[in-house]
Design a protein around this motif. Structure first.
Motif, PDB file in Angstrom:
ATOM      1  N   ASP A  94     -15.075  21.513  26.281  1.00  0.00           N
ATOM      2  CA  ASP A  94     -14.991  20.266  25.502  1.00  0.00           C
ATOM      3  C   ASP A  94     -16.129  19.319  25.848  1.00  0.00           C
ATOM      4  O   ASP A  94     -16.762  18.738  24.956  1.00  0.00           O
ATOM      5  N   LYS A  95     -16.370  19.155  27.153  1.00  0.00           N
ATOM      6  CA  LYS A  95     -17.418  18.232  27.582  1.00  0.00           C
ATOM      7  C   LYS A  95     -18.801  18.749  27.212  1.00  0.00           C
ATOM      8  O   LYS A  95     -19.673  17.974  26.801  1.00  0.00           O
ATOM      9  N   ALA A  96     -19.025  20.053  27.376  1.00  0.00           N
ATOM     10  CA  ALA A  96     -20.331  20.624  27.013  1.00  0.00           C
ATOM     11  C   ALA A  96     -20.614  20.398  25.536  1.00  0.00           C
ATOM     12  O   ALA A  96     -21.742  20.038  25.151  1.00  0.00           O
ATOM     13  N   LEU A  97     -19.584  20.572  24.707  1.00  0.00           N
ATOM     14  CA  LEU A  97     -19.760  20.399  23.262  1.00  0.00           C
ATOM     15  C   LEU A  97     -20.031  18.945  22.912  1.00  0.00           C
ATOM     16  O   LEU A  97     -20.985  18.630  22.187  1.00  0.00           O
ATOM     17  N   LEU A  98     -19.203  18.031  23.429  1.00  0.00           N
ATOM     18  CA  LEU A  98     -19.355  16.617  23.082  1.00  0.00           C
ATOM     19  C   LEU A  98     -20.658  16.040  23.614  1.00  0.00           C
ATOM     20  O   LEU A  98     -21.362  15.321  22.893  1.00  0.00           O
ATOM     21  N   VAL A  99     -20.970  16.348  24.866  1.00  0.00           N
ATOM     22  CA  VAL A  99     -22.207  15.818  25.446  1.00  0.00           C
ATOM     23  C   VAL A  99     -23.420  16.333  24.683  1.00  0.00           C
ATOM     24  O   VAL A  99     -24.360  15.573  24.386  1.00  0.00           O
ATOM     25  N   SER A 100     -23.412  17.616  24.325  1.00  0.00           N
ATOM     26  CA  SER A 100     -24.534  18.195  23.575  1.00  0.00           C
ATOM     27  C   SER A 100     -24.689  17.515  22.213  1.00  0.00           C
ATOM     28  O   SER A 100     -25.813  17.228  21.779  1.00  0.00           O
ATOM     29  N   ILE A 101     -23.559  17.266  21.549  1.00  0.00           N
ATOM     30  CA  ILE A 101     -23.615  16.613  20.234  1.00  0.00           C
ATOM     31  C   ILE A 101     -24.137  15.190  20.361  1.00  0.00           C
ATOM     32  O   ILE A 101     -25.006  14.758  19.583  1.00  0.00           O
ATOM     33  N   TYR A 102     -23.627  14.444  21.330  1.00  0.00           N
ATOM     34  CA  TYR A 102     -24.059  13.047  21.485  1.00  0.00           C
ATOM     35  C   TYR A 102     -25.537  12.964  21.846  1.00  0.00           C
ATOM     36  O   TYR A 102     -26.269  12.109  21.319  1.00  0.00           O
ATOM     37  N   VAL A 103     -25.983  13.840  22.752  1.00  0.00           N
ATOM     38  CA  VAL A 103     -27.397  13.820  23.128  1.00  0.00           C
ATOM     39  C   VAL A 103     -28.268  14.197  21.935  1.00  0.00           C
ATOM     40  O   VAL A 103     -29.303  13.552  21.673  1.00  0.00           O
ATOM     41  N   SER A 104     -27.865  15.218  21.202  1.00  0.00           N
ATOM     42  CA  SER A 104     -28.640  15.665  20.041  1.00  0.00           C
ATOM     43  C   SER A 104     -28.700  14.586  18.964  1.00  0.00           C
ATOM     44  O   SER A 104     -29.766  14.315  18.392  1.00  0.00           O
ATOM     45  N   LEU A 105     -27.560  13.950  18.674  1.00  0.00           N
ATOM     46  CA  LEU A 105     -27.534  12.887  17.668  1.00  0.00           C
ATOM     47  C   LEU A 105     -28.306  11.663  18.140  1.00  0.00           C
ATOM     48  O   LEU A 105     -28.919  10.960  17.324  1.00  0.00           O
ATOM     49  N   ILE A 107     -31.006  11.754  20.156  1.00  0.00           N
ATOM     50  CA  ILE A 107     -32.425  12.087  19.995  1.00  0.00           C
ATOM     51  C   ILE A 107     -32.815  12.044  18.521  1.00  0.00           C
ATOM     52  O   ILE A 107     -33.908  11.590  18.168  1.00  0.00           O
ATOM     53  N   TRP A 108     -31.920  12.516  17.666  1.00  0.00           N
ATOM     54  CA  TRP A 108     -32.182  12.524  16.229  1.00  0.00           C
ATOM     55  C   TRP A 108     -32.209  11.113  15.655  1.00  0.00           C
ATOM     56  O   TRP A 108     -32.806  10.872  14.610  1.00  0.00           O
ATOM     57  N   ARG A 113     -28.803   5.087  21.391  1.00  0.00           N
ATOM     58  CA  ARG A 113     -29.054   5.833  22.624  1.00  0.00           C
ATOM     59  C   ARG A 113     -28.294   5.231  23.803  1.00  0.00           C
ATOM     60  O   ARG A 113     -27.968   5.948  24.751  1.00  0.00           O
ATOM     61  N   TRP A 114     -28.016   3.925  23.755  1.00  0.00           N
ATOM     62  CA  TRP A 114     -27.244   3.334  24.839  1.00  0.00           C
ATOM     63  C   TRP A 114     -25.836   3.930  24.892  1.00  0.00           C
ATOM     64  O   TRP A 114     -25.263   4.071  25.979  1.00  0.00           O
ATOM     65  N   LEU A 115     -25.310   4.293  23.728  1.00  0.00           N
ATOM     66  CA  LEU A 115     -23.991   4.917  23.692  1.00  0.00           C
ATOM     67  C   LEU A 115     -24.050   6.322  24.285  1.00  0.00           C
ATOM     68  O   LEU A 115     -23.129   6.744  25.000  1.00  0.00           O
ATOM     69  N   VAL A 116     -25.120   7.028  24.004  1.00  0.00           N
ATOM     70  CA  VAL A 116     -25.311   8.367  24.581  1.00  0.00           C
ATOM     71  C   VAL A 116     -25.374   8.275  26.100  1.00  0.00           C
ATOM     72  O   VAL A 116     -24.727   9.043  26.822  1.00  0.00           O
ATOM     73  N   ILE A 117     -26.157   7.310  26.588  1.00  0.00           N
ATOM     74  CA  ILE A 117     -26.293   7.126  28.036  1.00  0.00           C
ATOM     75  C   ILE A 117     -24.940   6.796  28.666  1.00  0.00           C
ATOM     76  O   ILE A 117     -24.586   7.316  29.736  1.00  0.00           O
TER      77      ILE A 117
END
Length: 209
Positions: A94-105, A107-108, A113-117
């Motif tokens: 779950d965490k790998a999926l969510l973190v990957s999506i948030y980081v990718s979105l 960067i896109w 980005r503050w929310l991603v951080i």
């Protein structure tokens, strides 16, 4: 009774075979664990889809991952297929999926980005706290708090809304703002509660350990 070449085995040998059989059964990978591993394998697919601007594909993969999460949870509870491996793999997936999506979105440029951080930092702090507790011989019980479950729901909802809006071209406002505020507040609350519980747990360590 166990036989080899039509001769009965002595009791000691019988017990040895029973232990081997029991150990092999414990080591088998259950269906829920296989589904969870499949969900982990979807992580690079959804990252590729977002990086390639294939948002509809990313949304579809995200939905598949969500459905698989529900299925493996149902199978584990309904048919008593829960295991220690599953208890570790499921939150990891779950965490790998969510973190990957948030980081990718992030960067896109689809989410701030503050929310991603904030989201990534929260998970890093929790994982770091768990590792430290293991090093001190005081492992923290892996029991998600209610606020953490609500935070996960908010994160999933926000990611799904953003991916859906980008993939199918609809306007997400004002729901995206509402969910973003919820994610922010619940992320801060959950990491605060975790750190309080962790500090209380670690304070029981005797001096000199």
């Amino acid at each position: 009774m166990y036989y080899v070449d039509n001769q009965p085995l002595p009791p000691s040998k019988v017990e040895w075979f029973r232990r081997i059989w029991a150990g092999s059964r414990e080591r088998r990978v259950s269906i829920p664990n296989i589904i969870t591993l499949g969900r982990i394998l979807l992580v690079p697919v959804i990252v590729w889809a977002i990086a390639s601007n294939e948002m509809a594909v990313a949304f579809a993969v995200f939905v598949i991952a969500g459905v698989s999460d529900a299925i493996d949870g149902f199978l584990a509870k309904r048919f008593n297929m829960s295991s220690e491996l599953g208890a570790l793999l499921d939150p990891l997936a779950d965490k790998a999926l969510l973190v990957s999506i948030y980081v990718s979105l992030g960067i896109w440029g689809a989410i701030p980005r503050w929310l991603v951080i904030l989201v990534v930092s929260r998970d890093i702090m929790i994982v770091g706290a768990v590792i430290i507790s293991w090093l001190f011989g005081k492992p923290v019980p892996m029991k998600p708090l209610m606020v953490s479950k609500l935070n996960t729901v908010a994160q999933v909802g926000f990611a799904a809304l953003v991916l859906g809006a980008l993939g199918f071209g609809f306007e997400p406002a004002p729901y995206d703002l509402v969910l973003m505020i919820l994610v922010t507040l619940l992320t801060l609350l959950s990491v605060s509660f975790y750190l309080v519980e962790w500090t209380r747990h670690m304070s029981t360590i005797e001096p000199g350990h």
